[in-house]
Design a protein around this motif. Structure first.
Motif, PDB file in Angstrom:
ATOM      1  N   ARG A  67      99.567 110.367  22.800  1.00  0.00           N
ATOM      2  CA  ARG A  67     100.030 108.978  22.770  1.00  0.00           C
ATOM      3  C   ARG A  67      98.857 108.024  22.544  1.00  0.00           C
ATOM      4  O   ARG A  67      98.959 107.063  21.774  1.00  0.00           O
ATOM      5  N   GLN A  68      97.737 108.273  23.217  1.00  0.00           N
ATOM      6  CA  GLN A  68      96.570 107.421  23.038  1.00  0.00           C
ATOM      7  C   GLN A  68      95.991 107.560  21.632  1.00  0.00           C
ATOM      8  O   GLN A  68      95.591 106.571  21.004  1.00  0.00           O
ATOM      9  N   VAL A  69      95.942 108.795  21.139  1.00  0.00           N
ATOM     10  CA  VAL A  69      95.446 109.024  19.773  1.00  0.00           C
ATOM     11  C   VAL A  69      96.348 108.315  18.766  1.00  0.00           C
ATOM     12  O   VAL A  69      95.863 107.724  17.784  1.00  0.00           O
ATOM     13  N   HIS A  70      97.638 108.354  18.991  1.00  0.00           N
ATOM     14  CA  HIS A  70      98.597 107.706  18.097  1.00  0.00           C
ATOM     15  C   HIS A  70      98.308 106.209  17.990  1.00  0.00           C
ATOM     16  O   HIS A  70      98.343 105.619  16.894  1.00  0.00           O
ATOM     17  N   ALA A  71      98.020 105.579  19.122  1.00  0.00           N
ATOM     18  CA  ALA A  71      97.680 104.159  19.117  1.00  0.00           C
ATOM     19  C   ALA A  71      96.383 103.908  18.352  1.00  0.00           C
ATOM     20  O   ALA A  71      96.273 102.941  17.582  1.00  0.00           O
ATOM     21  N   LEU A  72      95.393 104.777  18.545  1.00  0.00           N
ATOM     22  CA  LEU A  72      94.115 104.625  17.853  1.00  0.00           C
ATOM     23  C   LEU A  72      94.291 104.816  16.345  1.00  0.00           C
ATOM     24  O   LEU A  72      93.646 104.122  15.548  1.00  0.00           O
ATOM     25  N   GLU A  73      95.141 105.737  15.959  1.00  0.00           N
ATOM     26  CA  GLU A  73      95.429 105.936  14.530  1.00  0.00           C
ATOM     27  C   GLU A  73      95.968 104.656  13.906  1.00  0.00           C
ATOM     28  O   GLU A  73      95.503 104.198  12.857  1.00  0.00           O
ATOM     29  N   HIS A  74      96.975 104.051  14.555  1.00  0.00           N
ATOM     30  CA  HIS A  74      97.557 102.818  14.035  1.00  0.00           C
ATOM     31  C   HIS A  74      96.515 101.709  13.954  1.00  0.00           C
ATOM     32  O   HIS A  74      96.421 101.002  12.935  1.00  0.00           O
ATOM     33  N   SER A 127      98.787 112.158  13.938  1.00  0.00           N
ATOM     34  CA  SER A 127      98.109 112.295  15.225  1.00  0.00           C
ATOM     35  C   SER A 127      98.366 113.642  15.879  1.00  0.00           C
ATOM     36  O   SER A 127      99.455 114.218  15.749  1.00  0.00           O
ATOM     37  N   THR A 128      97.362 114.127  16.600  1.00  0.00           N
ATOM     38  CA  THR A 128      97.469 115.309  17.446  1.00  0.00           C
ATOM     39  C   THR A 128      96.854 114.947  18.789  1.00  0.00           C
ATOM     40  O   THR A 128      96.366 113.843  18.989  1.00  0.00           O
ATOM     41  N   ASP A 129      96.863 115.893  19.722  1.00  0.00           N
ATOM     42  CA  ASP A 129      96.268 115.606  21.026  1.00  0.00           C
ATOM     43  C   ASP A 129      94.737 115.734  21.007  1.00  0.00           C
ATOM     44  O   ASP A 129      94.086 115.462  22.013  1.00  0.00           O
ATOM     45  N   ARG A 130      94.162 116.116  19.884  1.00  0.00           N
ATOM     46  CA  ARG A 130      92.709 116.254  19.785  1.00  0.00           C
ATOM     47  C   ARG A 130      92.078 115.246  18.834  1.00  0.00           C
ATOM     48  O   ARG A 130      90.855 115.194  18.701  1.00  0.00           O
ATOM     49  N   ARG A 183      88.720  97.081  20.150  1.00  0.00           N
ATOM     50  CA  ARG A 183      89.700  95.990  20.172  1.00  0.00           C
ATOM     51  C   ARG A 183      90.912  96.342  21.022  1.00  0.00           C
ATOM     52  O   ARG A 183      91.457  95.485  21.737  1.00  0.00           O
ATOM     53  N   LEU A 184      91.357  97.595  20.950  1.00  0.00           N
ATOM     54  CA  LEU A 184      92.476  98.020  21.786  1.00  0.00           C
ATOM     55  C   LEU A 184      92.136  97.910  23.265  1.00  0.00           C
ATOM     56  O   LEU A 184      92.920  97.399  24.071  1.00  0.00           O
ATOM     57  N   LYS A 185      90.956  98.395  23.634  1.00  0.00           N
ATOM     58  CA  LYS A 185      90.551  98.355  25.034  1.00  0.00           C
ATOM     59  C   LYS A 185      90.322  96.928  25.523  1.00  0.00           C
ATOM     60  O   LYS A 185      90.424  96.650  26.724  1.00  0.00           O
ATOM     61  N   SER A 186      90.033  96.027  24.597  1.00  0.00           N
ATOM     62  CA  SER A 186      89.753  94.639  24.957  1.00  0.00           C
ATOM     63  C   SER A 186      91.008  93.783  25.054  1.00  0.00           C
ATOM     64  O   SER A 186      90.925  92.597  25.344  1.00  0.00           O
ATOM     65  N   GLY A 187      92.169  94.372  24.772  1.00  0.00           N
ATOM     66  CA  GLY A 187      93.410  93.631  24.962  1.00  0.00           C
ATOM     67  C   GLY A 187      94.228  93.358  23.725  1.00  0.00           C
ATOM     68  O   GLY A 187      95.310  92.762  23.826  1.00  0.00           O
ATOM     69  N   GLU A 188      93.775  93.786  22.539  1.00  0.00           N
ATOM     70  CA  GLU A 188      94.568  93.582  21.324  1.00  0.00           C
ATOM     71  C   GLU A 188      95.565  94.723  21.173  1.00  0.00           C
ATOM     72  O   GLU A 188      95.481  95.556  20.264  1.00  0.00           O
ATOM     73  N   TRP A 189      96.531  94.754  22.089  1.00  0.00           N
ATOM     74  CA  TRP A 189      97.450  95.878  22.192  1.00  0.00           C
ATOM     75  C   TRP A 189      98.431  95.948  21.037  1.00  0.00           C
ATOM     76  O   TRP A 189      99.030  97.008  20.786  1.00  0.00           O
ATOM     77  N   ASP A 190      98.625  94.839  20.320  1.00  0.00           N
ATOM     78  CA  ASP A 190      99.537  94.868  19.183  1.00  0.00           C
ATOM     79  C   ASP A 190      99.049  95.798  18.076  1.00  0.00           C
ATOM     80  O   ASP A 190      99.846  96.256  17.250  1.00  0.00           O
ATOM     81  N   LEU A 191      97.743  96.105  18.066  1.00  0.00           N
ATOM     82  CA  LEU A 191      97.200  97.015  17.067  1.00  0.00           C
ATOM     83  C   LEU A 191      97.742  98.434  17.226  1.00  0.00           C
ATOM     84  O   LEU A 191      97.650  99.246  16.307  1.00  0.00           O
ATOM     85  N   ALA A 192      98.282  98.749  18.391  1.00  0.00           N
ATOM     86  CA  ALA A 192      98.802 100.098  18.648  1.00  0.00           C
ATOM     87  C   ALA A 192     100.122 100.355  17.937  1.00  0.00           C
ATOM     88  O   ALA A 192     100.559 101.505  17.833  1.00  0.00           O
ATOM     89  N   LEU A 193     100.772  99.309  17.440  1.00  0.00           N
ATOM     90  CA  LEU A 193     102.077  99.444  16.806  1.00  0.00           C
ATOM     91  C   LEU A 193     101.943  99.280  15.297  1.00  0.00           C
ATOM     92  O   LEU A 193     101.138  98.472  14.822  1.00  0.00           O
ATOM     93  N   GLN A 225     107.749 102.804  20.115  1.00  0.00           N
ATOM     94  CA  GLN A 225     106.314 103.028  19.987  1.00  0.00           C
ATOM     95  C   GLN A 225     105.579 102.557  21.241  1.00  0.00           C
ATOM     96  O   GLN A 225     104.732 103.271  21.786  1.00  0.00           O
ATOM     97  N   LYS A 226     105.915 101.350  21.680  1.00  0.00           N
ATOM     98  CA  LYS A 226     105.203 100.742  22.809  1.00  0.00           C
ATOM     99  C   LYS A 226     105.361 101.547  24.084  1.00  0.00           C
ATOM    100  O   LYS A 226     104.395 101.711  24.851  1.00  0.00           O
ATOM    101  N   HIS A 227     106.563 102.034  24.348  1.00  0.00           N
ATOM    102  CA  HIS A 227     106.839 102.664  25.643  1.00  0.00           C
ATOM    103  C   HIS A 227     106.897 104.186  25.610  1.00  0.00           C
ATOM    104  O   HIS A 227     106.853 104.819  26.674  1.00  0.00           O
ATOM    105  N   LEU A 228     107.006 104.787  24.417  1.00  0.00           N
ATOM    106  CA  LEU A 228     107.166 106.235  24.356  1.00  0.00           C
ATOM    107  C   LEU A 228     106.067 106.951  23.584  1.00  0.00           C
ATOM    108  O   LEU A 228     105.504 107.926  24.069  1.00  0.00           O
ATOM    109  N   THR A 229     105.782 106.502  22.378  1.00  0.00           N
ATOM    110  CA  THR A 229     104.933 107.315  21.498  1.00  0.00           C
ATOM    111  C   THR A 229     103.489 106.847  21.382  1.00  0.00           C
ATOM    112  O   THR A 229     102.679 107.526  20.751  1.00  0.00           O
ATOM    113  N   THR A 230     103.149 105.683  21.953  1.00  0.00           N
ATOM    114  CA  THR A 230     101.753 105.248  21.957  1.00  0.00           C
ATOM    115  C   THR A 230     101.353 104.791  23.348  1.00  0.00           C
ATOM    116  O   THR A 230     102.201 104.460  24.179  1.00  0.00           O
TER     117      THR A 230
END
Length: 217
Positions: free
Chosen positions: A45-52, A84-87, A110-120, A176-181
């Protein structure tokens, strides 16, 4: 002074999934460690957000810059795609390796700093899956209200498809927000290499590792 994350962790079963915080997945893993494969799911899920986020950042980097130009909207580069994969994740498309390295690290920051919209991302497979499920569900219900003739059923399918198209973007983003990222508070970039995926397609693979304590910079 008690931090938000500390306050949440005082109740071991109080998981707030609406507002991301740095130890959310670490706390979840500690309390539910008996579930097989949980860490791999959380990492995926975290990798998926980073990919986006990386695709978004690369899109911004490719956009021509003018004097005084302000970029308040993310730019989607449709020549890029990811898996995305778990690795880590595969990135497909024309991209410079040096630019990719900068983009991945910038996206993580940017994700860690609060720009969470980038995960979608609107081109995520989650949205496609949601659209298909909605279409199938609507058609199953609407078709019962119409005669069984082919034209009538085709009309019912058209209504189902239209309704699904209207609802799937918002519902897909919610999925995406609640399940896959998940915000990658526990990830660090480990390596970037040019490789091929399981289907022989050329790609870059961005490897990551799990860090128990992740500090937001």
């Amino acid at each position: 002074m008690t931090s938000t994350a500390t306050a949440r962790s005082q109740n071991s079963w109080d998981f707030d999934f609406s507002t991301p915080y740095p130890t959310q997945d670490s706390d979840l893993l500690k309390q539910l460690s008996f579930i097989p494969g949980l860490k791999e799911i959380l990492m995926a899920r975290q990798v998926h957000a980073l990919e986006h986020a990386t695709v978004w950042v690369l899109g911004d980097m490719a956009r021509p810059r003018g004097i005084g130009d302000r970029f308040e909207e993310q730019q989607d580069n449709e020549t890029l795609g990811g898996l995305s994969t778990d690795r880590g994740f595969y990135l497909y498309g024309p991209v410079n390796r040096i630019h990719l390295g900068r983009a991945v690290r910038r996206a993580l920051e940017r994700l860690k700093s609060g720009e969470w919209d980038l995960a979608l991302h609107p081109r995520c497979g989650t949205n496609t899956s949601v659209s298909r499920l909605l279409t199938a569900g609507f058609f199953a219900g609407i078709s019962l209200l119409f005669p069984r003739g082919p034209l009538e059923q085709l009309f019912a399918f058209g209504i189902a498809t239209t309704a699904a198209a209207q609802l799937s973007p918002d519902l897909g983003n919610l999925a995406q927000k609640h399940l896959t990222t998940s915000i990658p508070f526990n990830l660090e970039v480990d390596s970037i290499s040019q490789t091929t995926d399981l289907w022989g397609r050329s790609a870059y693979f961005i490897g990551v590792r799990w860090c128990e304590s992740s500090v937001v910079r």
